[in-house]
Design a protein around this motif. Structure first.
Motif, PDB file in Angstrom:
ATOM      1  N   GLY A   1       6.168  22.275   8.166  1.00  0.00           N
ATOM      2  CA  GLY A   1       5.057  21.333   8.110  1.00  0.00           C
ATOM      3  C   GLY A   1       3.695  21.978   8.115  1.00  0.00           C
ATOM      4  N   LYS A   2       3.512  23.016   7.318  1.00  0.00           N
ATOM      5  CA  LYS A   2       2.232  23.716   7.259  1.00  0.00           C
ATOM      6  C   LYS A   2       1.640  23.676   5.857  1.00  0.00           C
ATOM      7  CE  LYS A   2       2.162  25.043  11.555  1.00  0.00           C
ATOM      8  NZ  LYS A   2       1.149  24.480  12.490  1.00  0.00           N
ATOM      9  N   ASP A   3       0.287  23.653   5.838  1.00  0.00           N
ATOM     10  CA  ASP A   3      -0.419  23.708   4.553  1.00  0.00           C
ATOM     11  C   ASP A   3      -0.631  25.151   4.094  1.00  0.00           C
ATOM     12  OD1 ASP A   3      -0.636  21.030   4.079  1.00  0.00           O
ATOM     13  OD2 ASP A   3      -2.711  20.839   4.760  1.00  0.00           O
ATOM     14  N   ALA A   4      -0.603  26.114   5.045  1.00  0.00           N
ATOM     15  CA  ALA A   4      -0.861  27.518   4.709  1.00  0.00           C
ATOM     16  C   ALA A   4       0.018  28.425   5.556  1.00  0.00           C
ATOM     17  CB  ALA A   4      -2.336  27.848   4.924  1.00  0.00           C
ATOM     18  N   CYS A   5       0.220  29.641   5.065  1.00  0.00           N
ATOM     19  CA  CYS A   5       0.996  30.642   5.798  1.00  0.00           C
ATOM     20  C   CYS A   5       0.025  31.602   6.503  1.00  0.00           C
ATOM     21  CB  CYS A   5       1.893  31.415   4.843  1.00  0.00           C
ATOM     22  SG  CYS A   5       3.071  30.357   3.940  1.00  0.00           S
TER      23      CYS A   5
ATOM     24  N   THR B   1       7.617  28.180   4.079  1.00  0.00           N
ATOM     25  CA  THR B   1       6.954  27.627   2.892  1.00  0.00           C
ATOM     26  C   THR B   1       5.672  26.915   3.343  1.00  0.00           C
ATOM     27  OG1 THR B   1       8.038  25.459   2.953  1.00  0.00           O
ATOM     28  CG2 THR B   1       9.202  27.233   1.808  1.00  0.00           C
ATOM     29  N   HIS B   2       4.871  26.487   2.353  1.00  0.00           N
ATOM     30  CA  HIS B   2       3.657  25.725   2.643  1.00  0.00           C
ATOM     31  C   HIS B   2       3.452  24.689   1.548  1.00  0.00           C
ATOM     32  CE1 HIS B   2       0.968  27.500  -0.474  1.00  0.00           C
ATOM     33  NE2 HIS B   2       1.843  28.510  -0.397  1.00  0.00           N
ATOM     34  N   ALA B   3       2.765  23.603   1.885  1.00  0.00           N
ATOM     35  CA  ALA B   3       2.505  22.535   0.917  1.00  0.00           C
ATOM     36  C   ALA B   3       1.421  22.952  -0.053  1.00  0.00           C
ATOM     37  CB  ALA B   3       2.085  21.259   1.639  1.00  0.00           C
ATOM     38  N   SER B   4       1.653  22.689  -1.342  1.00  0.00           N
ATOM     39  CA  SER B   4       0.627  22.985  -2.342  1.00  0.00           C
ATOM     40  C   SER B   4      -0.543  22.023  -2.171  1.00  0.00           C
ATOM     41  CB  SER B   4       1.204  22.866  -3.754  1.00  0.00           C
ATOM     42  OG  SER B   4       1.667  21.542  -3.999  1.00  0.00           O
ATOM     43  N   VAL B   5      -1.688  22.408  -2.730  1.00  0.00           N
ATOM     44  CA  VAL B   5      -2.900  21.605  -2.561  1.00  0.00           C
ATOM     45  C   VAL B   5      -2.710  20.193  -3.099  1.00  0.00           C
ATOM     46  CG1 VAL B   5      -5.333  21.387  -3.215  1.00  0.00           C
ATOM     47  CG2 VAL B   5      -4.396  23.631  -2.601  1.00  0.00           C
ATOM     48  N   ASP B   6      -1.977  20.046  -4.216  1.00  0.00           N
ATOM     49  CA  ASP B   6      -1.783  18.710  -4.804  1.00  0.00           C
ATOM     50  C   ASP B   6      -0.592  17.956  -4.204  1.00  0.00           C
ATOM     51  OD1 ASP B   6       0.358  20.067  -5.858  1.00  0.00           O
ATOM     52  OD2 ASP B   6      -0.224  19.818  -7.959  1.00  0.00           O
ATOM     53  N   ARG B   7      -0.001  18.503  -3.160  1.00  0.00           N
ATOM     54  CA  ARG B   7       1.116  17.879  -2.454  1.00  0.00           C
ATOM     55  C   ARG B   7       2.331  17.615  -3.361  1.00  0.00           C
ATOM     56  NH1 ARG B   7      -0.536  19.063   2.472  1.00  0.00           N
ATOM     57  NH2 ARG B   7      -2.488  18.078   3.088  1.00  0.00           N
ATOM     58  N   SER B   8       2.509  18.516  -4.327  1.00  0.00           N
ATOM     59  CA  SER B   8       3.610  18.302  -5.264  1.00  0.00           C
ATOM     60  C   SER B   8       4.811  19.199  -4.991  1.00  0.00           C
ATOM     61  CB  SER B   8       3.131  18.539  -6.707  1.00  0.00           C
ATOM     62  OG  SER B   8       2.735  19.894  -6.886  1.00  0.00           O
ATOM     63  N   VAL B   9       4.625  20.325  -4.289  1.00  0.00           N
ATOM     64  CA  VAL B   9       5.730  21.262  -4.102  1.00  0.00           C
ATOM     65  C   VAL B   9       5.512  22.069  -2.827  1.00  0.00           C
ATOM     66  CG1 VAL B   9       4.616  23.095  -5.454  1.00  0.00           C
ATOM     67  CG2 VAL B   9       7.115  23.051  -5.248  1.00  0.00           C
TER      68      VAL B   9
ATOM     69  N   SER C   1       0.847  -1.192   0.000  1.00  0.00           N
ATOM     70  CA  SER C   1       0.000   0.000   0.000  1.00  0.00           C
ATOM     71  C   SER C   1       0.885   1.245   0.000  1.00  0.00           C
ATOM     72  CB  SER C   1      -0.926   0.015   1.221  1.00  0.00           C
ATOM     73  OG  SER C   1      -0.161   0.052   2.420  1.00  0.00           O
ATOM     74  N   CYS C   2       0.267   2.374  -0.280  1.00  0.00           N
ATOM     75  CA  CYS C   2       0.978   3.661  -0.263  1.00  0.00           C
ATOM     76  C   CYS C   2       0.570   4.446   0.990  1.00  0.00           C
ATOM     77  CB  CYS C   2       0.647   4.468  -1.515  1.00  0.00           C
ATOM     78  SG  CYS C   2       1.089   3.627  -3.059  1.00  0.00           S
ATOM     79  N   THR C   3       1.364   5.451   1.327  1.00  0.00           N
ATOM     80  CA  THR C   3       1.118   6.276   2.511  1.00  0.00           C
ATOM     81  C   THR C   3       0.679   7.669   2.085  1.00  0.00           C
ATOM     82  OG1 THR C   3       2.803   5.080   3.769  1.00  0.00           O
ATOM     83  CG2 THR C   3       2.145   7.236   4.598  1.00  0.00           C
ATOM     84  N   LEU C   4      -0.415   8.151   2.676  1.00  0.00           N
ATOM     85  CA  LEU C   4      -0.927   9.481   2.337  1.00  0.00           C
ATOM     86  C   LEU C   4      -0.030  10.555   2.950  1.00  0.00           C
ATOM     87  CD1 LEU C   4      -3.201  11.275   1.158  1.00  0.00           C
ATOM     88  CD2 LEU C   4      -4.350  11.062   3.373  1.00  0.00           C
ATOM     89  N   CYS C   5       0.372  11.522   2.131  1.00  0.00           N
ATOM     90  CA  CYS C   5       1.139  12.668   2.645  1.00  0.00           C
ATOM     91  C   CYS C   5       0.164  13.586   3.396  1.00  0.00           C
ATOM     92  CB  CYS C   5       1.812  13.419   1.497  1.00  0.00           C
ATOM     93  SG  CYS C   5       3.081  12.449   0.636  1.00  0.00           S
ATOM     94  N   THR C   6       0.465  13.881   4.653  1.00  0.00           N
ATOM     95  CA  THR C   6      -0.458  14.629   5.507  1.00  0.00           C
ATOM     96  C   THR C   6      -0.107  16.116   5.518  1.00  0.00           C
ATOM     97  OG1 THR C   6       0.919  14.085   7.416  1.00  0.00           O
ATOM     98  CG2 THR C   6      -0.911  12.613   6.935  1.00  0.00           C
ATOM     99  N   GLU C   7      -0.688  16.864   6.476  1.00  0.00           N
ATOM    100  CA  GLU C   7      -0.537  18.322   6.515  1.00  0.00           C
ATOM    101  C   GLU C   7       0.926  18.750   6.480  1.00  0.00           C
ATOM    102  OE1 GLU C   7      -1.639  22.230   9.282  1.00  0.00           O
ATOM    103  OE2 GLU C   7      -2.176  20.224   9.966  1.00  0.00           O
ATOM    104  N   GLY C   8       1.221  19.676   5.589  1.00  0.00           N
ATOM    105  CA  GLY C   8       2.563  20.230   5.495  1.00  0.00           C
ATOM    106  C   GLY C   8       3.554  19.334   4.801  1.00  0.00           C
TER     107      GLY C   8
END
Length: 290
Positions: free
Chosen positions: A237-241, A216-224, A192-199
């Protein structure tokens, strides 16, 4: 090895396939020699006093005048050749006995060859048949049983070897590795694969999830991991600033908010002429009269 001719005028040599047999006296008939055919399974050359047994690995020919080698797939003793039985074989000609074709191998229809089962097959001694390994199992050539692959491995090269799924993939079935979905990752060799979580974002090749650095912050698609917009900050480790409160401003690395010095306000902008401020002021003030 001789007998009298019909006229009884001379002795003649017994032909091949016959021998000089003594006929006992009977009544007024005296004893004599007679050329008699060899018994079944025996042979003779010309002038033989007795018939002989063929050597092992040979059989008597049709006219009992000699011996011929047993054919491939047959073996013989006592002047006869017999077909090799199940799980046995006789290569070439002139075999005195059949050889055992061991487990993991099979004989051909003529019983003249014993061949190891190919990789990905097995033969357990039950029916002289090479059978394919079940799904998710492998074998080397000449195997008597198959071996199950470990979790996260699939069969490859005709079920000859187990092969771990590569990074960024997971074991979807016994024979197939499938790419991880977007926002998911795997180190390889997994079911199985592991889901990348917040940040977190997907590492190269979706091999792992990486935490975004402060600023920095994680992009919505978790690519950058994207840099925070101007005036905003983030810890790791944040999704938003987050925007800095009035009277503070982001440091150069955009990792924290710092208090504005005296003479500035808001986002540390200088006060207009004739106005003043203390540390961390949200606005500049007018001096009191006098």
């Amino acid at each position: 090895g001789q007998a009298a001719n019909d006229e009884q005028t001379t002795c003649v040599v017994c032909a091949a396939g016959k021998f000089g047999k003594v006929i006992k006296a009977k009544g007024d008939t005296p004893a004599s020699l007679q050329c008699s055919p060899c018994e079944a399974g025996l042979y003779s050359l010309g002038g033989a006093a007795a018939c002989s047994v063929c050597a092992d690995g040979t059989k008597v020919n049709d006219d009992q005048t000699g011996c011929t080698s047993c054919e491939p797939g047959k073996a013989g003793t006592q002047g006869d050749c017999e077909d090799c039985g199940a799980d046995t074989f006789a290569p070439g000609s002139g075999n005195a006995e059949c050889r055992v074709c061991g487990d993991g191998s099979t004989t051909n229809a003529a019983r003249s060859e014993c061949t190891a089962c190919a990789a990905g097959q097995f033969e357990d001694g039950d029916d002289n048949t090479c059978k394919s390994c079940p799904a998710g199992q492998v074998s080397a050539a000449g195997a008597t049983a198959c071996t199950a692959c470990e979790a996260g491995e699939v069969t490859a090269n005709g079920q000859a070897v187990c092969q771990a799924c590569a990074a960024g993939k997971y074991m979807a079935s016994a024979t197939q590795c499938t790419d991880c979905p977007a926002k998911w990752a795997s180190a390889g060799g997994t079911t199985s694969c592991t889901l990348c979580t917040e940040g977190e974002v997907m590492g190269p090749g979706q091999a792992y999830c990486a935490k975004c650095d402060a600023g920095t912050h994680a992009s919505v698609d978790r690519s950058v991991c994207a840099a925070c917009p101007g005036g905003q900050v983030s810890s790791s480790g944040k999704d938003a600033c987050a925007a800095c409160p009035s009277g503070t401003a982001a440091n150069d690395e955009q990792t924290t908010c710092v208090v504005c010095p005296p003479g500035t306000f808001g986002e540390c902008s200088p006060c207009e002429a004739g106005l003043y401020s203390l540390v961390g002021a949200a606005a500049c003030s007018v001096c009191a009269d006098g």
